[in-house]
Design a protein around this motif. Structure first.
Motif, PDB file in Angstrom:
ATOM      1  N   UNK A   1       6.585  12.788 -21.826  1.00  0.00           N
ATOM      2  CA  UNK A   1       7.164  13.917 -21.766  1.00  0.00           C
ATOM      3  C   UNK A   1       6.173  15.174 -21.625  1.00  0.00           C
ATOM      4  N   UNK A   2       5.147  15.039 -22.151  1.00  0.00           N
ATOM      5  CA  UNK A   2       4.126  15.996 -21.790  1.00  0.00           C
ATOM      6  C   UNK A   2       3.347  16.026 -20.650  1.00  0.00           C
ATOM      7  N   UNK A   3       3.073  14.855 -19.897  1.00  0.00           N
ATOM      8  CA  UNK A   3       2.616  14.798 -18.620  1.00  0.00           C
ATOM      9  C   UNK A   3       3.646  15.186 -17.724  1.00  0.00           C
ATOM     10  N   UNK A   4       4.910  15.208 -17.985  1.00  0.00           N
ATOM     11  CA  UNK A   4       5.824  15.628 -17.078  1.00  0.00           C
ATOM     12  C   UNK A   4       6.111  17.304 -17.330  1.00  0.00           C
ATOM     13  N   UNK A   5       5.809  17.786 -18.409  1.00  0.00           N
ATOM     14  CA  UNK A   5       5.605  18.970 -18.435  1.00  0.00           C
ATOM     15  C   UNK A   5       4.531  19.675 -17.905  1.00  0.00           C
ATOM     16  N   UNK A   6       3.320  18.973 -17.908  1.00  0.00           N
ATOM     17  CA  UNK A   6       2.183  19.584 -17.064  1.00  0.00           C
ATOM     18  C   UNK A   6       2.430  19.388 -15.629  1.00  0.00           C
ATOM     19  N   UNK A   7       3.071  18.358 -15.160  1.00  0.00           N
ATOM     20  CA  UNK A   7       3.373  18.546 -13.684  1.00  0.00           C
ATOM     21  C   UNK A   7       4.192  19.610 -13.358  1.00  0.00           C
ATOM     22  N   UNK A   8       5.228  19.839 -14.166  1.00  0.00           N
ATOM     23  CA  UNK A   8       6.212  20.994 -13.871  1.00  0.00           C
ATOM     24  C   UNK A   8       5.390  22.388 -13.718  1.00  0.00           C
ATOM     25  N   UNK A   9       4.635  22.517 -14.672  1.00  0.00           N
ATOM     26  CA  UNK A   9       3.719  23.733 -15.127  1.00  0.00           C
ATOM     27  C   UNK A   9       2.784  24.007 -13.688  1.00  0.00           C
TER      28      UNK A   9
ATOM     29  N   UNK B   1       3.765  22.703 -10.725  1.00  0.00           N
ATOM     30  CA  UNK B   1       4.482  22.780  -9.618  1.00  0.00           C
ATOM     31  C   UNK B   1       4.827  24.429  -9.524  1.00  0.00           C
ATOM     32  N   UNK B   2       5.267  24.936 -10.740  1.00  0.00           N
ATOM     33  CA  UNK B   2       5.659  26.263 -10.702  1.00  0.00           C
ATOM     34  C   UNK B   2       4.320  27.357 -10.344  1.00  0.00           C
TER      35      UNK B   2
ATOM     36  N   UNK C   1       8.074  13.974  -7.670  1.00  0.00           N
ATOM     37  CA  UNK C   1       8.854  14.792  -6.862  1.00  0.00           C
ATOM     38  C   UNK C   1       7.790  16.135  -7.018  1.00  0.00           C
ATOM     39  N   UNK C   2       7.484  16.585  -8.134  1.00  0.00           N
ATOM     40  CA  UNK C   2       6.614  17.621  -8.540  1.00  0.00           C
ATOM     41  C   UNK C   2       5.388  17.725  -7.657  1.00  0.00           C
ATOM     42  N   UNK C   3       4.793  16.604  -7.786  1.00  0.00           N
ATOM     43  CA  UNK C   3       3.723  16.497  -6.779  1.00  0.00           C
ATOM     44  C   UNK C   3       3.721  16.391  -5.267  1.00  0.00           C
ATOM     45  N   UNK C   4       4.691  15.934  -5.048  1.00  0.00           N
ATOM     46  CA  UNK C   4       5.192  15.848  -3.498  1.00  0.00           C
ATOM     47  C   UNK C   4       5.394  17.253  -3.180  1.00  0.00           C
ATOM     48  N   UNK C   5       6.104  18.177  -3.870  1.00  0.00           N
ATOM     49  CA  UNK C   5       6.361  19.639  -3.553  1.00  0.00           C
ATOM     50  C   UNK C   5       4.908  20.096  -3.744  1.00  0.00           C
ATOM     51  N   UNK C   6       4.119  19.932  -4.590  1.00  0.00           N
ATOM     52  CA  UNK C   6       2.732  20.627  -4.570  1.00  0.00           C
ATOM     53  C   UNK C   6       1.825  20.507  -3.314  1.00  0.00           C
ATOM     54  N   UNK C   7       2.003  19.125  -3.044  1.00  0.00           N
ATOM     55  CA  UNK C   7       1.018  18.632  -1.805  1.00  0.00           C
ATOM     56  C   UNK C   7       1.725  19.201  -0.504  1.00  0.00           C
TER      57      UNK C   7
ATOM     58  N   UNK D   1      -5.774  22.153  -5.060  1.00  0.00           N
ATOM     59  CA  UNK D   1      -5.810  20.928  -5.220  1.00  0.00           C
ATOM     60  C   UNK D   1      -6.641  20.397  -6.170  1.00  0.00           C
ATOM     61  N   UNK D   2      -7.752  20.968  -6.839  1.00  0.00           N
ATOM     62  CA  UNK D   2      -8.658  20.688  -7.818  1.00  0.00           C
ATOM     63  C   UNK D   2      -8.082  20.898  -9.207  1.00  0.00           C
ATOM     64  N   UNK D   3      -6.986  21.858  -9.168  1.00  0.00           N
ATOM     65  CA  UNK D   3      -6.219  22.221 -10.304  1.00  0.00           C
ATOM     66  C   UNK D   3      -5.384  21.020 -10.637  1.00  0.00           C
ATOM     67  N   UNK D   4      -5.161  20.020  -9.684  1.00  0.00           N
ATOM     68  CA  UNK D   4      -4.230  18.983 -10.012  1.00  0.00           C
ATOM     69  C   UNK D   4      -4.774  17.679 -10.189  1.00  0.00           C
ATOM     70  N   UNK D   5      -6.141  17.680  -9.824  1.00  0.00           N
ATOM     71  CA  UNK D   5      -6.784  16.203  -9.572  1.00  0.00           C
ATOM     72  C   UNK D   5      -6.757  15.476 -11.106  1.00  0.00           C
TER      73      UNK D   5
END
Length: 312
Positions: free
Chosen positions: A115-123, A125-126, A219-225, A241-245
């Protein structure tokens, strides 16, 4: 012959044998496990100290990282001491209720981590797709709500596994668990009764958490890319991109090991037991061990603060 003559009724003590087939070398296997445990505990503790003491890191991304560190420490503490007790001191016995508690803690903390990994991905994304609205959306109140929801979801979904084992499965063929820790299916397979309901609910919990979280993370990372590759400047694309690696590395290794362990336990009858148990044990150790190393290496602010600590 009645069932009571060939089975044990509600055993008070179970036996964890560690890694089947490798009992003679478990004392040596315990050495790298202990080293990984110590590095993970020190690394995650350092992350927490840095995030708490540095005001510039009191942002959603780092707060979620701190939550991940707390979860990793709690997960390791619930598993590794008993595991090392089996490997080094030959203390395989564990009370039945303690085994159920360990099972609940392990699967709950795994669910919280997902769940935390999901929250980090959404963070992320926004922050990348809607940077001007990030501060307004990810407020301290929302972060606390996310933390509560992630914790309650995992705890409440896993809790019925305990109830189903405790009150449905009364008789047991064996009291020896061919594992190094108390895992749900490893306990259920000891029972003499019908375990279909337990299997189905275990699958429901695993897919409910993993598939839901993994779908939204993807889905979050697809939108980010998509957003990153539309940026006109190369420097801006690299910075975004570096903030997501680091996040991508963490969630890939977490879910890869999780799915391997999950499917091997249920459908990998052709896989040698010692390989499956070894991989399952490593799965609990590797994410908490790698997370602080990945974030320390990839996130500049964390790296700077760590250098300051070691320099002082």
């Amino acid at each position: 012959m009645s069932i009571s003559n060939i089975t044990v009724f509600m055993p008070s003590v179970l036996t964890l044998i560690g890694i089947p087939g490798l009992e003679s070398v478990q004392c040596w296997i315990g050495i790298p496990f202990c080293i990984m445990y110590l590095i993970a505990m020190i690394g995650n503790s350092l992350l927490l100290i840095i995030i708490k003491s540095e005001p510039s890191l009191h942002e959603p991304m780092y707060i979620f990282l701190g939550m991940l560190g707390v979860t990793d420490i709690a997960l390791l503490t619930s598993v590794v001491p008993k595991m090392l007790g089996i490997f080094w001191f030959h203390i395989p016995e564990i009370y039945f209720n303690s085994c159920l508690l360990q099972m609940w803690l392990i699967h709950t903390f795994q669910g919280i981590e997902s769940g935390i990994l999901l929250a980090m991905a959404l963070d992320r994304y926004v922050a990348i797709c809607y940077p001007l609205r990030h501060a307004a959306i990810f407020t301290p109140h929302l972060i606390s709500q996310i933390a509560s929801a992630v914790t309650l979801r995992a705890a409440l979904l896993v809790a019925p596994c305990l109830v189903l084992i405790k009150f449905r499965l009364q008789f047991y063929h064996k009291t020896v668990i061919s594992h190094s820790y108390c895992e749900h299916m490893a306990i259920v397979k000891l029972a003499a009764g019908n375990i279909r309901v337990n299997k189905i609910y275990g699958l429901f919990v695993a897919f409910n958490i993993a598939v839901f979280d993994l779908s939204f993370i993807t889905l979050s990372y697809i939108q980010i890319f998509i957003t990153v590759f539309r940026l006109p400047q190369k420097e801006a694309r690299l910075k975004a991109f570096n903030t997501c690696i680091a996040h991508i590395c963490v969630f890939l290794q977490f879910y890869f090991l999780a799915f391997f362990s999950f499917f091997a336990h249920r459908f990998g009858s052709h896989i040698p037991t010692f390989i499956h148990i070894l991989i399952s044990s490593i799965y609990l150790l590797v994410p908490p061990f790698l997370n602080p190393l990945i974030y320390g290496a990839k996130m500049k602010q964390i790296r700077i603060q760590m250098v300051k600590i070691f320099h002082s």
